[in-house]
Design a protein around this motif. Structure first.
Motif: not given
Length: 241
Positions: A67-83
């Motif tokens: 597994c690869v975790n999403f380390m920081v918020l700004w590296e996550v895709k915009s739709h994931i942040q919205a969800v």
């Protein structure tokens, strides 16, 4: 008794629905992809790729999981942040709605009279509906991205094609349970018969008698009431008649 049981049933439906919504935040397999279909053969490893709101993972039939975790918020895709944001907002509103539902139940001794309890119950149902709308928007946004990737699979066969996972179906079922619980609460609150305040006739009570109104306070009627609200001329007319 049926009204009380209906309110308790609506509360249980809302609690169950929000529990499912909260579990989907930590639940994996929001989207899944299988490269080979070997029927789970122990000889040939069947690779699975799946993702949730926090990480991307790979596993196979030989119990190899990476597994690869999403380390920081700004590296996550915009739709994931919205969800993520929509689900957290929905859970907060749902928690406030559950707290307001308890004093609005008819079987509790807090919350005031029946009219106050019904207003509180409707307010809690409104919070549940707004939170449920936020959660459904999150699930629909994620589903839209997954379905869009499926429709464009033939355009670029080299990309990994994902499908909807069980977490999305669980979230949609949870939203339906919340809406059903809100409908039960609104139906019980709107079907309640609230006593109307009746005007007091000062000539009904006898001298010095006190009459208790529907609001709970006592009002004095008889000569004391007449002397306070009726002019001396009207009093003389009544006595003459």
């Amino acid at each position: 008794m049926s009204r009380t049981l209906a309110q308790i049933l609506g509360l249980l439906l809302c609690i169950l629905g929000w529990s499912f919504v909260g579990s989907t935040l930590a639940f994996g397999h929001w989207r899944v992809a299988q490269l080979e279909d070997r029927g789970g053969s122990p000889i040939v490893a069947t690779p699975w790729y799946w993702s949730d709101l926090w990480k991307d993972c790979y596993d196979n039939t030989q119990s190899v999981v990476n597994c690869v975790n999403f380390m920081v918020l700004w590296e996550v895709k915009s739709h994931i942040q919205a969800v993520q944001g929509l689900l957290i907002v929905g859970l907060c509103l749902g928690l406030i709605g559950i707290v307001l539902t308890f004093p609005g139940l008819e079987c509790t001794n807090i919350g005031g009279g029946r009219r106050s309890k019904d207003r509180m119950l409707i307010t809690a149902a409104a919070l549940h509906l707004v939170g449920c709308a936020s959660g459904m928007a999150a699930y629909c946004l994620y589903i839209n991205r997954v379905v869009g990737a499926i429709l464009h699979r033939e355009a670029d066969p080299s990309k990994l094609s994902y499908e909807m996972g069980p977490a999305l179906y669980l979230g949609l079922v949870a939203s339906f349970l919340i809406i059903l619980g809100c409908a039960v609460h609104c139906a019980t609150a709107c079907s309640g018969n609230h006593p109307k305040r009746q005007p007091v006739d000062p000539f009904i009570c006898e001298k010095g008698e006190e009459k208790e109104l529907s609001s709970g306070r006592k009002d004095i009627c008889g000569p004391a009431k007449i002397s306070r609200n009726v002019s001396p001329y009207k009093m003389a007319s009544v006595v003459t008649v």
